[in-house]
Design an enzyme around this catalytic site. Structure first.
Site, short mmCIF file in Angstrom:
data_model
loop_
_atom_site.label_atom_id
_atom_site.label_comp_id
_atom_site.label_asym_id
_atom_site.label_seq_id
_atom_site.Cartn_x
_atom_site.Cartn_y
_atom_site.Cartn_z
N SER A 154 5.59 1.21 -6.82
CA SER A 154 5.20 0.26 -7.87
C SER A 154 5.13 0.99 -9.20
O SER A 154 4.84 2.20 -9.23
CB SER A 154 3.82 -0.33 -7.54
OG SER A 154 3.31 -1.03 -8.64
N TYR A 167 -5.01 0.80 -5.41
CA TYR A 167 -3.59 0.45 -5.31
C TYR A 167 -2.76 1.49 -6.07
O TYR A 167 -1.73 1.96 -5.56
CB TYR A 167 -3.38 -0.96 -5.88
CG TYR A 167 -1.96 -1.49 -5.76
CD1 TYR A 167 -1.52 -2.09 -4.58
CD2 TYR A 167 -1.06 -1.40 -6.82
CE1 TYR A 167 -0.22 -2.59 -4.46
CE2 TYR A 167 0.23 -1.89 -6.72
CZ TYR A 167 0.65 -2.49 -5.53
OH TYR A 167 1.94 -2.97 -5.44
N1 LIG Z 1 5.08 -8.65 -5.94
C1 LIG Z 1 5.05 -7.74 -6.89
O1 LIG Z 1 4.94 -8.05 -8.10
C2 LIG Z 1 5.16 -6.27 -6.52
C3 LIG Z 1 5.30 -5.34 -7.55
C4 LIG Z 1 5.41 -4.00 -7.23
C5 LIG Z 1 5.36 -3.59 -5.90
N2 LIG Z 1 5.22 -4.52 -4.91
C6 LIG Z 1 5.19 -4.03 -3.52
O2 LIG Z 1 6.18 -4.72 -2.78
C7 LIG Z 1 5.84 -4.65 -1.39
C8 LIG Z 1 6.04 -6.03 -0.79
O3 LIG Z 1 5.07 -6.90 -1.33
P1 LIG Z 1 5.36 -8.41 -1.71
O4 LIG Z 1 5.14 -8.54 -3.17
O5 LIG Z 1 6.62 -8.87 -1.12
O6 LIG Z 1 4.08 -9.12 -1.04
P2 LIG Z 1 3.92 -10.06 0.23
O7 LIG Z 1 2.46 -10.23 0.40
O8 LIG Z 1 4.76 -11.29 0.05
O9 LIG Z 1 4.54 -9.20 1.42
C9 LIG Z 1 3.86 -8.09 1.96
C10 LIG Z 1 3.93 -8.19 3.48
O10 LIG Z 1 3.29 -7.03 4.03
C11 LIG Z 1 2.60 -7.46 5.19
N3 LIG Z 1 1.53 -6.55 5.56
C12 LIG Z 1 0.32 -6.39 4.97
N4 LIG Z 1 -0.41 -5.50 5.65
C13 LIG Z 1 0.36 -5.08 6.68
C14 LIG Z 1 0.14 -4.17 7.74
N5 LIG Z 1 -1.03 -3.51 7.88
N6 LIG Z 1 1.14 -3.97 8.63
C15 LIG Z 1 2.31 -4.64 8.52
N7 LIG Z 1 2.56 -5.53 7.55
C16 LIG Z 1 1.59 -5.74 6.63
C17 LIG Z 1 2.06 -8.84 4.82
O11 LIG Z 1 1.68 -9.57 5.96
C18 LIG Z 1 3.22 -9.42 4.04
O12 LIG Z 1 4.07 -10.16 4.89
C19 LIG Z 1 4.41 -4.14 -1.32
O13 LIG Z 1 4.44 -2.77 -0.95
C20 LIG Z 1 3.92 -4.29 -2.75
O14 LIG Z 1 2.89 -3.38 -3.05
C21 LIG Z 1 5.12 -5.86 -5.18
#
Ligand SMILES: NC(=O)c1ccc[n+]([C@@H]2O[C@H](COP(=O)([O-])OP(=O)(O)OC[C@H]3O[C@@H](n4cnc5c(N)ncnc54)[C@H](O)[C@@H]3O)[C@@H](O)[C@H]2O)c1
Length: 286
Positions: A154, A167
Site C-alpha cells: 500500500s 496498517y
Molecule cells: N482498497 C484499497 O483502496 C486498497 C489500497 C491499497 C492496498 N489495498 C490492499 O489490497 C488488498 C486487498 O484488499 P481489498 O481492497 O480488495 O479489500 P477486500 O476487503 O475487498 O478484500 C480483502 C479480502 O481478504 C480477506 N481476508 C481478510 N482476512 C483474511 C485472513 N485472515 N485470511 C484470508 N483472507 C482474509 C477478506 O475476507 C477479503 O475477501 C489488501 O491487502 C489491502 O490492504 C487496498
C-alpha cells in the site's frame, strides 16, 4: 486492456492451464485478479476466510470456465497456509502465480493501545504474506518454471500517513519483505521466479467500507489488475497504481517528501506537521 496472447507471450507464467493462487480472493482486488486470470485460461485457487462469500466467488470463477478450487484459509495461521499449498499442489501439480493479497484495515488505535488488535492485524497483513512465501516459494523454485509472486502492499506503507498506524506498519513490512524477497530470488541460481510489490491506489472494494457507490476518486479492482498486468509485462517490481485523484507525479512527490524527512532532518511525518505544511504544499506545486 492488453490482448491475452500478448500478455501470455511476455509472461509465460500466466499461460493457459497454469495455476494461480490468490489469497483474499473472495472480494475486491483479489477477486478481480481471479476473474482476469481465469479469463486467461488459468486454473484458480481462491483462498479466503471460509463462508458464503468464498463459495459465491468460487461460483463466479467457475462460470468463467476452467478449474477453480476454493480453500477456506486464515492466512494469519501458518498451518492453514501450509494446508492451502498442499491442496493447490495436490490438485494441480504446480503453481506459477502466487498473489499474497489478503488484508484488513481495522484500526487498532494509538501506538500504546490494543496490543491484541495490533498483533491480529500484523498477523494477517504482514505474517500472512510471509506464510504464503514460506509455503509456496520452495516448491515454485524447485519446479524451475517461470513464476511470479505478487504481494499486495500500500502507499500507506511508503508515505505512512497518520490514521491507521498498525496498517502502515504492516504494509511497510510487506514492502521491505518483498524487496528482500526479490533480491533473494534473483540470486537463486537458475531461478525463473520473481517477486513484485502491488501498490494499489484508492480502490473501491470491501476494504473501503462505507461507500455504497464507487467514489469518484477510486479505481475499480479491474483497473488495478489491468494496470498490474501491464506493469508485469514491463518487468516492473514496484506496481505503483494511480487512481482518479492521485497521479503518478503526485505519488512520486509525496514519496520524495517522505524520504526527505530523513535526509533533511525534518520532524517525523513533517507533511502533517504545522511548521512544514506550507513547505510541503509549495513542494507539491513545483
Ligand atoms: N482498497 C484499497 O483502496 C486498497 C489500497 C491499497 C492496498 N489495498 C490492499 O489490497 C488488498 C486487498 O484488499 P481489498 O481492497 O480488495 O479489500 P477486500 O476487503 O475487498 O478484500 C480483502 C479480502 O481478504 C480477506 N481476508 C481478510 N482476512 C483474511 C485472513 N485472515 N485470511 C484470508 N483472507 C482474509 C477478506 O475476507 C477479503 O475477501 C489488501 O491487502 C489491502 O490492504 C487496498
Amino acid at each position: 486492456m492488453t490482448a491475452d496472447a500478448e500478455i501470455q507471450t511476455i509472461l509465460p507464467a500466466l499461460a493457459s492451464g497454469n495455476v494461480a493462487v490468490i489469497t483474499g480472493g473472495a472480494s475486491g482486488i483479489g477477486l478481480a485478479a481471479a476473474r482476469r486470470l481465469a479469463a486467461l485460461g488459468m486454473k484458480i485457487v481462491l483462498a479466503d476466510i471460509g463462508g458464503a462469500r468464498l463459495d459465491e466467488a468460487g461460483r463466479v470463477i467457475a462460470a468463467i470456465g476452467g478449474a477453480v478450487l476454493a480453500v477456506p484459509t486464515d492466512v494469519s495461521k501458518a498451518d492453514d497456509v501450509d494446508r492451502l499449498a498442499e491442496k493447490a499442489f495436490g490438485a494441480f501439480g504446480g503453481v506459477s502465480l502466487l498473489m499474497n493479497n489478503a488484508g484488513v484495515g481495522d484500526n487498532p488505535g494509538k501506538p500504546w493501545e490494543n496490543r491484541d488488535a495490533w498483533k491480529r492485524l500484523l498477523d494477517i497483513n504482514f505474517w500472512g504474506v510471509v506464510h504464503g512465501v514460506e509455503a509456496f516459494a520452495p516448491r515454485m523454485l524447485a519446479a524451475g518454471k517461470p513464476g511470479l509472486i505478487i504481494n499486495t502492499g500500500s502507499k500507506q506503507g511508503i508515505t505512512t500517513p497518520p490514521g491507521n498506524l498498525a496498517y502502515n506498519v504492516s504494509k511497510s513490512g510487506v514492502k521491505t519483505f518483498t524487496e528482500g524477497l526479490a533480491h533473494a530470488l534473483r540470486n537463486e541460481p537458475g531461478a525463473h521466479l520473481s517477486a513484485h510489490l502491488l501498490i494499489p491506489g484508492f480502490t473501491y472494494t470491501g476494504l473501503t467500507e462505507g461507500a455504497t457507490q464507487k467514489p469518484a476518486g477510486a479505481w475499480t479492482g479491474e483497473q488495478v489488475i489491468d494496470f498490474m498486468l501491464a506493469s508485469l509485462m514491463r518487468g516492473d517490481f514496484y506496481i505503483l497504481c494511480p487512481d482518479n485523484e492521485a497521479t503518478r507525479p503526485m505519488d512520486e512527490k509525496r514519496m520524495a517528501w517522505a524520504i526527505g524527512d530523513v535526509i533533511e532532518n525534518r520532524p517525523a511525518l513533517s507533511r502533517w506537521h504545522p511548521d512544514h505544511k506550507d513547505a510541503f504544499a509549495a513542494f507539491m506545486k513545483r
